[in-house]
Design a protein around this motif. Structure first.
Motif, PDB file in Angstrom:
ATOM      1  N   ASP A 665       0.835  -1.208   0.000  1.00 40.90           N
ATOM      2  CA  ASP A 665       0.000   0.000   0.000  1.00 40.90           C
ATOM      3  C   ASP A 665       0.869   1.257   0.000  1.00 40.90           C
ATOM      4  OD1 ASP A 665       0.922  -0.458   2.521  1.00 40.90           O
ATOM      5  OD2 ASP A 665      -0.981  -0.171   3.547  1.00 40.90           O
ATOM      6  N   GLY A 666       2.000   1.171  -0.688  1.00 37.93           N
ATOM      7  CA  GLY A 666       2.917   2.316  -0.780  1.00 37.93           C
ATOM      8  C   GLY A 666       2.302   3.498  -1.513  1.00 37.93           C
ATOM      9  N   ALA A 667       1.184   3.268  -2.219  1.00 31.30           N
ATOM     10  CA  ALA A 667       0.538   4.380  -2.927  1.00 31.30           C
ATOM     11  C   ALA A 667      -0.252   5.262  -1.964  1.00 31.30           C
ATOM     12  CB  ALA A 667      -0.397   3.819  -3.995  1.00 31.30           C
ATOM     13  N   ASN A 668      -0.485   4.794  -0.727  1.00 35.07           N
ATOM     14  CA  ASN A 668      -1.238   5.627   0.224  1.00 35.07           C
ATOM     15  C   ASN A 668      -0.407   6.818   0.650  1.00 35.07           C
ATOM     16  OD1 ASN A 668      -3.840   4.806   0.737  1.00 35.07           O
ATOM     17  ND2 ASN A 668      -3.162   3.064   1.954  1.00 35.07           N
ATOM     18  N   PRO A 669      -1.014   7.995   0.756  1.00 36.42           N
ATOM     19  CA  PRO A 669      -0.220   9.178   1.116  1.00 36.42           C
ATOM     20  C   PRO A 669       0.524   9.032   2.437  1.00 36.42           C
ATOM     21  CG  PRO A 669      -2.380   9.830   0.323  1.00 36.42           C
ATOM     22  CD  PRO A 669      -2.406   8.340   0.430  1.00 36.42           C
ATOM     23  N   TRP A 670      -0.101   8.315   3.409  1.00 33.89           N
ATOM     24  CA  TRP A 670       0.587   8.229   4.701  1.00 33.89           C
ATOM     25  C   TRP A 670       1.625   7.122   4.759  1.00 33.89           C
ATOM     26  CZ3 TRP A 670      -1.673   3.624   5.270  1.00 33.89           C
ATOM     27  CH2 TRP A 670      -3.040   3.495   5.060  1.00 33.89           C
ATOM     28  N   SER A 671       1.862   6.413   3.627  1.00 33.05           N
ATOM     29  CA  SER A 671       2.880   5.356   3.652  1.00 33.05           C
ATOM     30  C   SER A 671       4.286   5.933   3.785  1.00 33.05           C
ATOM     31  CB  SER A 671       2.789   4.518   2.382  1.00 33.05           C
ATOM     32  OG  SER A 671       3.099   5.324   1.265  1.00 33.05           O
ATOM     33  N   VAL A 672       4.473   7.196   3.349  1.00 31.90           N
ATOM     34  CA  VAL A 672       5.799   7.827   3.431  1.00 31.90           C
ATOM     35  C   VAL A 672       6.318   7.756   4.849  1.00 31.90           C
ATOM     36  CG1 VAL A 672       7.066   9.971   3.041  1.00 31.90           C
ATOM     37  CG2 VAL A 672       5.055   9.465   1.667  1.00 31.90           C
ATOM     38  N   SER A 673       5.450   8.156   5.790  1.00 32.45           N
ATOM     39  CA  SER A 673       5.921   8.224   7.180  1.00 32.45           C
ATOM     40  C   SER A 673       6.206   6.836   7.722  1.00 32.45           C
ATOM     41  CB  SER A 673       4.902   8.948   8.048  1.00 32.45           C
ATOM     42  OG  SER A 673       3.624   8.431   7.808  1.00 32.45           O
ATOM     43  N   SER A 674       5.389   5.832   7.328  1.00 32.46           N
ATOM     44  CA  SER A 674       5.642   4.460   7.813  1.00 32.46           C
ATOM     45  C   SER A 674       6.984   3.953   7.301  1.00 32.46           C
ATOM     46  CB  SER A 674       4.532   3.519   7.329  1.00 32.46           C
ATOM     47  OG  SER A 674       3.313   3.906   7.876  1.00 32.46           O
ATOM     48  N   CYS A 675       7.234   4.177   6.011  1.00 29.72           N
ATOM     49  CA  CYS A 675       8.507   3.705   5.429  1.00 29.72           C
ATOM     50  C   CYS A 675       9.688   4.400   6.106  1.00 29.72           C
ATOM     51  CB  CYS A 675       8.534   3.980   3.931  1.00 29.72           C
ATOM     52  SG  CYS A 675       7.280   3.049   3.025  1.00 29.72           S
ATOM     53  N   ASP A 676       9.567   5.724   6.292  1.00 32.67           N
ATOM     54  CA  ASP A 676      10.675   6.481   6.908  1.00 32.67           C
ATOM     55  C   ASP A 676      10.942   6.006   8.326  1.00 32.67           C
ATOM     56  OD1 ASP A 676      10.753   7.845   4.608  1.00 32.67           O
ATOM     57  OD2 ASP A 676      10.040   9.768   5.385  1.00 32.67           O
ATOM     58  N   ALA A 677       9.852   5.851   9.092  1.00 33.12           N
ATOM     59  CA  ALA A 677      10.027   5.461  10.494  1.00 33.12           C
ATOM     60  C   ALA A 677      10.629   4.058  10.583  1.00 33.12           C
ATOM     61  CB  ALA A 677       8.672   5.516  11.199  1.00 33.12           C
ATOM     62  N   PHE A 678      10.198   3.143   9.709  1.00 32.20           N
ATOM     63  CA  PHE A 678      10.719   1.774   9.720  1.00 32.20           C
ATOM     64  C   PHE A 678      12.207   1.773   9.372  1.00 32.20           C
ATOM     65  CE2 PHE A 678      11.534  -2.384   7.756  1.00 32.20           C
ATOM     66  CZ  PHE A 678      11.069  -3.222   8.765  1.00 32.20           C
ATOM     67  N   LEU A 679      12.557   2.584   8.384  1.00 29.84           N
ATOM     68  CA  LEU A 679      13.965   2.681   7.975  1.00 29.84           C
ATOM     69  C   LEU A 679      14.808   3.228   9.123  1.00 29.84           C
ATOM     70  CD1 LEU A 679      16.024   2.426   5.655  1.00 29.84           C
ATOM     71  CD2 LEU A 679      15.455   4.771   5.015  1.00 29.84           C
ATOM     72  N   ASN A 680      14.283   4.243   9.818  1.00 28.70           N
ATOM     73  CA  ASN A 680      15.025   4.830  10.948  1.00 28.70           C
ATOM     74  C   ASN A 680      15.373   3.780  11.987  1.00 28.70           C
ATOM     75  OD1 ASN A 680      14.977   7.340   9.903  1.00 28.70           O
ATOM     76  ND2 ASN A 680      13.213   8.068  11.098  1.00 28.70           N
ATOM     77  N   VAL A 681      14.417   2.898  12.249  1.00 24.10           N
ATOM     78  CA  VAL A 681      14.625   1.896  13.305  1.00 24.10           C
ATOM     79  C   VAL A 681      15.519   0.760  12.812  1.00 24.10           C
ATOM     80  CG1 VAL A 681      13.452   0.166  14.720  1.00 24.10           C
ATOM     81  CG2 VAL A 681      12.458   2.455  14.468  1.00 24.10           C
ATOM     82  N   PHE A 682      15.292   0.284  11.568  1.00 25.24           N
ATOM     83  CA  PHE A 682      15.940  -0.955  11.128  1.00 25.24           C
ATOM     84  C   PHE A 682      17.178  -0.729  10.256  1.00 25.24           C
ATOM     85  CE2 PHE A 682      11.907  -2.658  12.548  1.00 25.24           C
ATOM     86  CZ  PHE A 682      12.301  -3.838  13.174  1.00 25.24           C
ATOM     87  N   GLN A 683      17.544   0.515  10.017  1.00 22.66           N
ATOM     88  CA  GLN A 683      18.792   0.746   9.271  1.00 22.66           C
ATOM     89  C   GLN A 683      19.960   0.175  10.071  1.00 22.66           C
ATOM     90  OE1 GLN A 683      18.881   4.692   7.755  1.00 22.66           O
ATOM     91  NE2 GLN A 683      20.376   4.224   6.192  1.00 22.66           N
ATOM     92  N   ALA A 684      19.806   0.258  11.401  1.00 21.81           N
ATOM     93  CA  ALA A 684      20.853  -0.303  12.270  1.00 21.81           C
ATOM     94  C   ALA A 684      20.898  -1.827  12.182  1.00 21.81           C
ATOM     95  CB  ALA A 684      20.582   0.128  13.711  1.00 21.81           C
ATOM     96  N   HIS A 685      19.834  -2.441  11.668  1.00 23.30           N
ATOM     97  CA  HIS A 685      19.778  -3.902  11.548  1.00 23.30           C
ATOM     98  C   HIS A 685      20.083  -4.348  10.118  1.00 23.30           C
ATOM     99  CE1 HIS A 685      17.938  -4.576  15.572  1.00 23.30           C
ATOM    100  NE2 HIS A 685      17.468  -3.351  15.374  1.00 23.30           N
TER     101      HIS A 685
END
Length: 1609
Positions: A665-685
């Motif tokens: 559901d990356g086409a949803n406007p609010w997906s940007v924030s979910s992707c960014d927040a997930f990347l912030n947490v799991f970039q360390a992983h």
């Protein structure tokens, strides 16, 4: 003011006219004070002497200098920094903790929302909180609920804290008003009690009161009351000379007792204009002085509501009004500043060519056959158990062999040997749970090999499953007759008691087949499945739910399925042997395309993570990626969010193996924030930023676009920051100005290989969009859906679209498929999606995306209040436009105040960011919204529940005032420049006769022989009723005049002529013996309905006293009913009370002493055991114009009115009734009426003595214990004529409507009834009389028998349907014209038509004329006006305490201003019209019918139009099955609707939107306050009329104990 420095008189004429118009608007309340000042400043701007005078005056006092509106300049730096630091403070604890719910969170968006809310805080907006009874809100702890009657202590605290600190900032103030104290009343009353800001109510003379300082001590005084509240406050003074009627408490304390109750009644005797004013001599003092305490919680909240509504609406109303002939709704005018697309026409975008790979199979089944044969041990699918551990692995070999077995079984083993049940091309439903992917895979591929068409659907869990009937529609349209399922699933399906599978609602009858291996047959060695090359035949059908909730099947051909797999393989660069983790539903969409089809084609190992596992262990998919070193993961935003929530539990996971994280559901406007927040947490992983691949898909076009995995180190694609306003107008504008209303969107990559894509306008013909325009994405590709199976009409509009250019010419011949996605093509041919068609809300011509509104609502810190994933946004059509509704599930631990605060903040945020008003915001208890199978909210079912009133919210906020902006400008009555004479001449010229009608002549019989024959008393000799009784006692002593029945139908008392005469003599003797009772003095008769009352009446006449009949107090409810008795006794200045022994004890009891002063009763005479004495003489009045009796009654407006009836009027009225109803000594009539006032009293006490007929008396209260009493009596005595009230008719209709068979069995037969007349002083209740006639038609009641009578205070009987007149006629009038005081007749069934029934035939001797109440000139036929009456039985005048006789000429002896200036008329106060019908009366002339529309004093003047309460109440009662009775009234220009709830209390809040909707739709009015109360709360008098003014006073005094009060914003 703005005119400082300008001499207004010196301005040009047109400017002065503009200013005058503005003044008029302000005085009419059509414009707020702020809007008035703004417009005035604008008009005067060119003429001002100094520039600084342009600034509008400050809206606040010295405490809070600063801008007053949203458009004011930015606050100073200190202000803004303090507010931002406060926001940082409130957010910091959440940010540090890992439990913060981050699903849709975006820092950008949250900050924008907080900034918008801060801006609102500066505006000091206080919203009145709804009032709720404790029992309604079951969820919350007791201390969080509003007590039924909150004390004022918290209010006091709120006030003292406000007034104590003048240095408080507006931020502190808004916090205190939003965070509030523990009771709802205090939280909501901060503004009206404590704020010292002037409320700026427009005064009648358009003057503004100066601001006063905040009060220091009085807790409940408004710092600046509105004009009306001020009037109330100022009237709290002692009556003149300290004399006044005693205190009468309000009715509402007595629950359920419906009695005549002038709780705050007004004594009538003033002119119409003065009767409502605060005349100190009358009982009006009571209503004004004590009936409406301004300090009540209710009036406080209403004041707050008014303050809230002073904010001007957005967008502003256009200033014009359309007449009722035109369409009522305002046509929106095009705004010249609306952004419009300016780019060139878009060019279709082509995807990369689809490569041809040598080893791609000719069909998908061939790929499975290949891997099954060559790579049999290779794992195809791993399923997990509920704990997230691998349960089993299905290899390609096993998948192939089982699929072949199933294909063989389906084709050969289901029917008998000769009969084959399934043939290739038949459709088969696949019903498998989300936790069993292996069985589904086998079934799906088994169907493909058998060449039958699989239709995967969800497992139905109950008969009422959300959308299950729509799934039935899908199965029906696809012609499905067979369902495949697993053994476990079959056992879990709901069963009937006999063990059969339940027939689900709307489903076709299905044959269920279990596909577990043990039930499958191994094919013979020579049997091989047929695998043809992929062609255009349908391979499978995928279900899709539309916006309306309809479920349709998208058919995908075999070649499309194969091509789609190839395109996905190329775009995602899939390789053999890779591992893919799939969290999505494998039955449809991406889960099916990647996880079931493409994975088999490329020999990929799929690990399927069921929804149930995700709920139990949100990190399970991350662990699977880590353990299996998966290369691809297929997830949704919710899975990213859940993993983030749980990531602290597991530190040693690595996502470094991932090369693609596909966000479905990356086409949803609010997906940007979910992707960014997930990347912030799991970039360390080990997660790499370039692996996140959002994509855009739809069931029809399948995969539209997907972002290809990036190269490590390359810059990530840029994002679009778009203006929300531009988007709402369908254009792309980069947001530069207001960062609050910006939307950040990410791209979804490039078009799919082998596809061609363009953007067309979403509605109308598929015209190509411009480059800066938002439109619907359409795709041409071999890899897409073919049609909606079985629905060819809908298919054409979606699957066969040929785009056209600006001139309307097609751009080619190839058909495109509508994807349902809205978006645009950005730089580098990147695709951006901003929403979906099904989430599109079109409000006032602007588009809003449901997902955007969800994101804004979620940014308002809802952690404590609602569940994040459970918010439904949809629109409903109300009053010619779409209105936005938000429904969310509330957490069980959320307090009512938290919820209300969150709701009001969401309103403000959406208003600021999206510039759109919400219509309704509802919170429902947890887990009550209908869910989709994978846990989302089922939007269309939620909408359906909302519209049906079955949502059962626990909190609701309606805001019609802010979002209904298409109301026409209120009507302004133009001064009529035409005089009454001209109107009359105009009518005559137009061929219309003057609207007047008359009954037949009241002739006199003088033939003495005829007199003797008919046993009539000679009218020429005797003028008085006392003489009639004496004459009857002499000439026919044993003739029975009265029979009184008890509840069992037994005659408990009878009275012959002589018995009645002797009883009257006894009472007269007792009166004459008493000293202090003189001739001409008033005597109160206090008796239950019966013959004692009649005897006492004639006893008073014999003694020369004037009787006043009064309903006795209710012994169980003295506190409510005794004050009425006391008031009538005081007002009539009674010298004595005649009553029974029982009532004498009650009047002197302790209970009575608690309510009234019993020491000041006049003389009380108990008439039960009087000695047998005869009076020395029987009094004969000197002339017939002397008063015979006083008739006291409480009107529906709460007025206590006493009228004087002369002896001449009594004789004339009795004669008139006798002639109309043909009453003679041989006749019997049955009366089931209250005998205390009006025509009921005349029929009960007077008519029999005059005409000699026998009256069977049935007290209405006996019907409460024996419903069949009245109808049984009619049948038993073979009664031809009967009289009843609406209360009696309603009681029988509701209580006996379903028992007609029982009545028939008991022998009840109503065929004898010739006329059944309802006695009333109101418009005939057509619906009730029709229901009564229809229900009892089965026991012989003639449909023509039921009719109505009409009387008023000035003339007790104007119309009465007799035996000789024509049947009452019915007409249909246009309700819109009635509001304009006009009558327009329409056909039955016309929209906005109102049926009106004639009010009975006009009585002999009566003349009526329809008059314009303002000019007092006569009106033409079928024109609406006041009914004036001339008749010998008109009342003589009002009876008042102080004898102000000169004020009565206006009502009783008034003259027409033109036409017939000699005749004296009485004004009834009722609006009506006369219409000449085609029927003929007894004399052969055409019949003139009188139609009563309503009581003038009771009408509501709203928006310049006249509304009759009954019309609005009829609409309200139809709105929901749980609404019983309803009543409406106004309070400071707000319409208040009170509805009685007949259902359970959980239905209470459902009624609020339905009531608001129906009044808006049918009457074009916005309801200000909706009050839900228990049955029996709305006071109804003995005649069945609603006492709306008592109700109003009880409401304002906070005495109703309502279940719920909603203050619509």
């Amino acid at each position: 003011m703005a005119e400082r420095g300008v001499d207004v008189s010196a301005l040009p004429q047109e400017v002065r006219e503009q200013l005058a118009e503005l003044d008029l608007e302000l005085s009419e309340g059509d414009i707020t004070q702020k809007g008035y000042e703004k417009k005035r400043a604008k008009v005067l701007a060119p003429y001002l002497a100094q520039a600084q005078d342009l600034a509008p005056p400050p809206a606040y006092d010295e405490q809070s200098p600063g801008p007053s509106s949203a458009s004011a300049p930015e606050p100073g730096p200190s202000n803004s920094s303090s507010s931002s630091s406060r926001h940082r403070r409130t957010r910091r604890p959440h940010r540090s903790g890992g439990t913060r719910d981050e699903r849709y969170r975006s820092d950008i968006h949250t900050e924008a929302v907080q900034a918008a809310l801060a801006k609102h805080k500066e505006e000091k907006m206080a919203l009145p909180m709804p009032t709720k009874r404790r029992s309604t809100y079951v969820q919350s702890p007791i201390d969080n609920c509003t007590p039924p009657d909150s004390s004022s202590s918290s209010d006091d605290e709120a006030v003292s804290s406000e007034s104590a600190g003048p240095q408080q900032s507006s931020d502190t103030w808004i916090n205190s008003s939003l965070h509030g104290s523990s009771t709802s009343s205090s939280a909501s009353s901060t503004l009206s009690h404590g704020e010292s800001r002037p409320t700026q109510n427009p005064q009648p003379q358009c003057q503004q009161l100066p601001p006063s300082p905040a009060p220091a001590h009085p807790p409940h005084s408004h710092s600046q009351p509105s004009a009306l509240a001020e009037a109330f406050a100022q009237t709290r003074i002692d009556p003149v000379g300290g004399v006044g009627p005693p205190e009468v408490p309000s009715q509402a304390q007595a629950r359920g007792s419906r009695v005549d109750l002038p709780a705050n009644a007004v004594v009538r005797g003033m002119s119409r204009g003065q009767s409502r004013s605060s005349m100190m001599e009358t009982a009006d003092v009571r209503r004004v002085g004590r009936g409406v305490p301004v300090s009540s919680r209710v009036s406080t909240k209403i004041q707050q509501l008014l303050n809230t509504l002073k904010r001007p609406k957005r967008p502003p109303l256009s200033e014009f009004f359309m007449d009722d002939q035109e369409e009522i709704v305002e046509v929106p005018r095009a705004d010249p500043n609306t952004p419009r697309p300016e780019g060139r026409q878009i060019i279709p975008v082509k995807g990369e060519p689809l490569g041809v790979v040598s080893n791609w199979p000719p069909a998908l089944q061939a790929a499975l056959a290949r891997w099954g044969a060559t790579q049999g041990k290779s794992p195809a699918l791993t399923a997990l158990d509920i704990t997230g551990k691998p349960l089993y692995t299905l290899t390609f070999g096993k998948l192939w062999s089982r699929s072949v077995k199933l294909a063989y079984t389906l084709l050969n083993k289901l029917g008998t040997k000769n009969e084959q049940i399934l043939k290739p091309g038949d459709r088969v439903a696949l019903v498998y749970p989300n936790s069993d992917p292996a069985m589904f895979w086998v079934a799906f591929y088994g169907c493909l090999l058998a060449e039958v068409i699989p239709v995967p659907i969800e497992v139905p869990l109950s008969r009422k499953d959300a959308g299950s009937s729509q799934v039935g529609f899908l199965l029906g349209s696809c012609g499905v007759g067979l369902a495949l399922t697993s053994e476990i699933c079959l056992k879990g399906l709901p069963k009937t008691p006999t063990g059969e599978i339940l027939q689900f609602k709307g489903w076709p009858r299905l044959k269920w087949v279990v596909t577990d291996s043990k039930y499958l047959t191994k094919p013979s060695k020579d049997w091989q499945p047929h695998i043809p090359t992929a062609n255009t035949d349908t391979a499978y059908i995928e279900y899709k739910a539309s916006k309306e909730g309809t479920v349709m099947g998208v058919a995908v051909s075999k070649v499309a399925m194969l091509t789609h797999c190839q395109a996905l393989s190329q775009a995602c660069n899939y390789c053999e042997g890779e591992t893919l983790v799939n969290v999505l539903d494998f039955k449809k969409d991406m889960g099916l395309w990647h996880g079931v089809l493409t994975s088999v084609m490329n020999r990929i190992h799929t690990i399927s993570v069921p929804y149930a596992v995700m709920k139990a262990c949100p990190l399970s998919w991350v662990q699977r990626v880590h353990i299996h070193k998966a290369r691809v993961a297929l997830v949704k935003c919710r899975d990213l969010h859940w993993a983030m929530m749980a990531h602290r539990d597991q530190r040693d996971t690595s996502l470094a193996s991932l090369r693609m994280l596909i966000v479905a559901d990356g086409a949803n406007p609010w997906s940007v924030s979910s992707c960014d927040a997930f990347l912030n947490v799991f970039q360390a992983h080990g997660l790499k930023p370039e692996v996140i691949c959002p994509c855009a898909t739809s069931p029809e076009a399948m995969t539209v676009a997907i972002r290809r995995p990036g190269i490590s180190g390359a810059p990530l694609p840029a994002r679009a920051v778009l203006s929300m306003t531009g988007l709402s107008h369908g254009v792309i504008r980069v947001n530069t100005e207001d960062k609050n209303s910006a939307l950040t969107v990410q791209d979804v990559g490039h078009v799919m290989p082998g596809a061609l894509m363009c953007i067309v306008k979403p509605d109308g013909p598929p015209m190509l969009c411009k480059t800066d325009e938002i439109g619907e994405i359409v795709v041409n590709s071999r890899a897409g859906g073919n049609m909606y199976y079985g629905l060819s009409g809908v298919t054409k509009n979606t699957f066969e679209v040929i785009p056209v250019n600006a001139s309307g010419a097609p751009i080619g011949e190839i058909p495109f498929v509508r994807s349902g996605l809205l978006g645009f093509v950005g730089p580098g041919s990147l695709i951006f999606v901003v929403g979906k068609n099904e989430g599109l809300l079109m409000v006032s011509g602007r588009r809003h995306n449901a997902d955007d509104l969800v994101a804004t609502a979620l940014a308002v810190e809802p952690v404590k209040t609602v569940y994040r994933g459970r918010i439904a946004v949809f629109s409903v059509t109300v009053f010619f436009d779409e209105r936005i509704v938000i429904v969310a599930e509330q957490r069980p631990d959320a307090s009512e105040e938290d919820s209300f605060q969150w709701m009001s903040r969401v309103l403000q945020a959406i208003d600021s960011i999206h510039q759109v008003g919400l219509y309704c915001l509802a919170l429902v208890p947890a887990n009550t919204l209908p869910k989709t199978p994978l846990g989302g909210i089922h939007i269309s079912d939620t909408k359906q529940l909302f519209l049906e009133g079955a949502l059962h919210p626990c909190n609701i906020l309606m805001c019609p005032h802010t979002c209904v902006t298409n109301m026409p400008k209120p009507r302004q009555k133009q001064p009529v420049g035409v005089g009454p004479a001209s109107i009359m001449v105009g009518n005559l010229v137009a061929g219309k006769r003057i609207a007047q009608a008359a009954g037949r002549d009241l002739g006199l019989i003088e033939d003495q022989d005829l007199v003797r024959k008919l046993c009539m008393w000679p009218t020429m000799m005797h003028q008085f009723l006392t003489e009639a009784l004496q004459w009857r006692a002499q000439t026919d002593p044993d003739h029975t005049l009265y029979v009184l029945l008890n509840a069992k139908g037994v005659a408990v008392c009878t009275a012959t002529c002589v018995q009645l005469h002797k009883r009257a003599e006894k009472i007269a003797a007792a009166l004459m013996e008493r000293s202090g009772i003189n001739i001409g003095e008033n005597v109160v008769l206090l008796y239950p309905p019966g013959i004692d009352l009649i005897a006492a009446f004639y006893g008073c006449l014999y003694a020369g006293c004037i009787p006043v009949t009064v309903r006795p107090p209710h012994p169980q409810n003295l506190s409510a009913t005794l004050p009425t008795v006391r008031m009538i006794i005081d007002v009539s200045k009674a010298a004595c009370i005649l009553t029974t022994q029982v009532l004498t004890k009650i009047l002197r009891s302790k209970e009575a002493a608690a309510t009234v002063n019993i020491k000041t009763w006049p003389i009380i005479i108990d008439t039960d055991d009087l000695p047998r004495k005869r009076p020395p003489t029987i009094y004969k009045p000197p002339n017939a114009e002397m008063i015979a009796y006083l008739d006291f009654s409480v009107s529906t407006t709460g007025m206590l009115t006493g009228v004087k009836i002369s002896h001449a009027a009594v004789s004339a009225l009795c004669r008139s009734i006798k002639l109309q109803c043909e009453l003679y000594s041989s006749r019997q009539i049955a009366i089931c009426l209250d005998p205390y006032c009006g025509l009921g009293f005349v029929l009960w006490c007077l008519a029999s003595v005059y005409s000699g007929h026998q009256s069977i008396l049935i007290p209405p209260m006996e019907l409460e214990t024996s419903l069949t009493l009245w109808l049984g009596t009619l049948s038993q005595y073979r009664i031809r004529d009967t009289f009843c009230s609406y209360s009696v008719m309603e009681l029988c209709t509701k209580g006996l409507g379903g028992q007609t068979e029982l009545l028939k069995a008991r022998g009840v037969n109503l065929s004898c009834v010739r006329s059944c007349v309802v006695i009333a002083e109101e418009r005939p209740r057509l619906a009730l009389t029709h229901s009564f006639s229809k229900l009892f038609k089965d026991i012989g009641l003639s449909m023509r028998a039921v009719s109505t009578a009409f009387g008023s205070r000035v003339n007790l009987a104007i119309c009465l349907q007799g035996t000789t007149g024509p049947d009452p006629s019915t007409v249909y009038v246009d309700m819109k014209s009635l509001r304009h005081d006009r009558v327009r007749l329409v056909e039955r069934g016309a929209p906005q038509s109102l049926p009106l029934m004639e009010s009975g035939t006009i009585l002999p001797g009566v003349r009526v004329v329809i008059v314009n109440p303002e000019t007092r000139g006569p009106l033409g036929d079928s024109h609406l006006g006041e009914i004036w009456v001339n008749s010998p039985h008109n009342a003589t005048g009002y009876y008042t305490i102080y004898g102000e006789e000169n004020l009565q000429a206006d009502h009783f002896n008034t003259k027409l201003s033109f036409g017939d200036p000699q005749t004296l008329w009485a004004r009834t106060g009722y609006l009506g019209f006369v219409k000449r019908t085609e029927l003929t009366d007894a004399s052969g002339d055409r019949h003139d019918a009188l139609f009563v529309v309503g009581y003038l004093d009771e009408t509501l003047e709203l928006r310049g139009l006249r509304y009759h309460p009954i019309d609005i109440e009829t609409s309200v009662s139809r709105a929901h099955r749980s609404i019983g009775e309803s009543a409406v009234f106004t309070w400071t220009n707000l319409l208040v609707v009170v509805a009685e709830l007949c259902g359970s209390e959980q239905d209470a809040l459902d009624l609020v939107p339905l009531v608001t909707n129906v009044v808006l739709e049918e009457h074009h009015l916005i309801v200000g306050v909706v009050v839900i109360v228990d049955p029996g709360v709305i006071p109804i008098n003995s005649r069945g009329e609603k006492q709306r003014m008592h109700l109003r006073d009880s409401f304002l005094a906070d005495q109703l104990d309502p279940i719920y009060v909603a203050y619509n914003m």
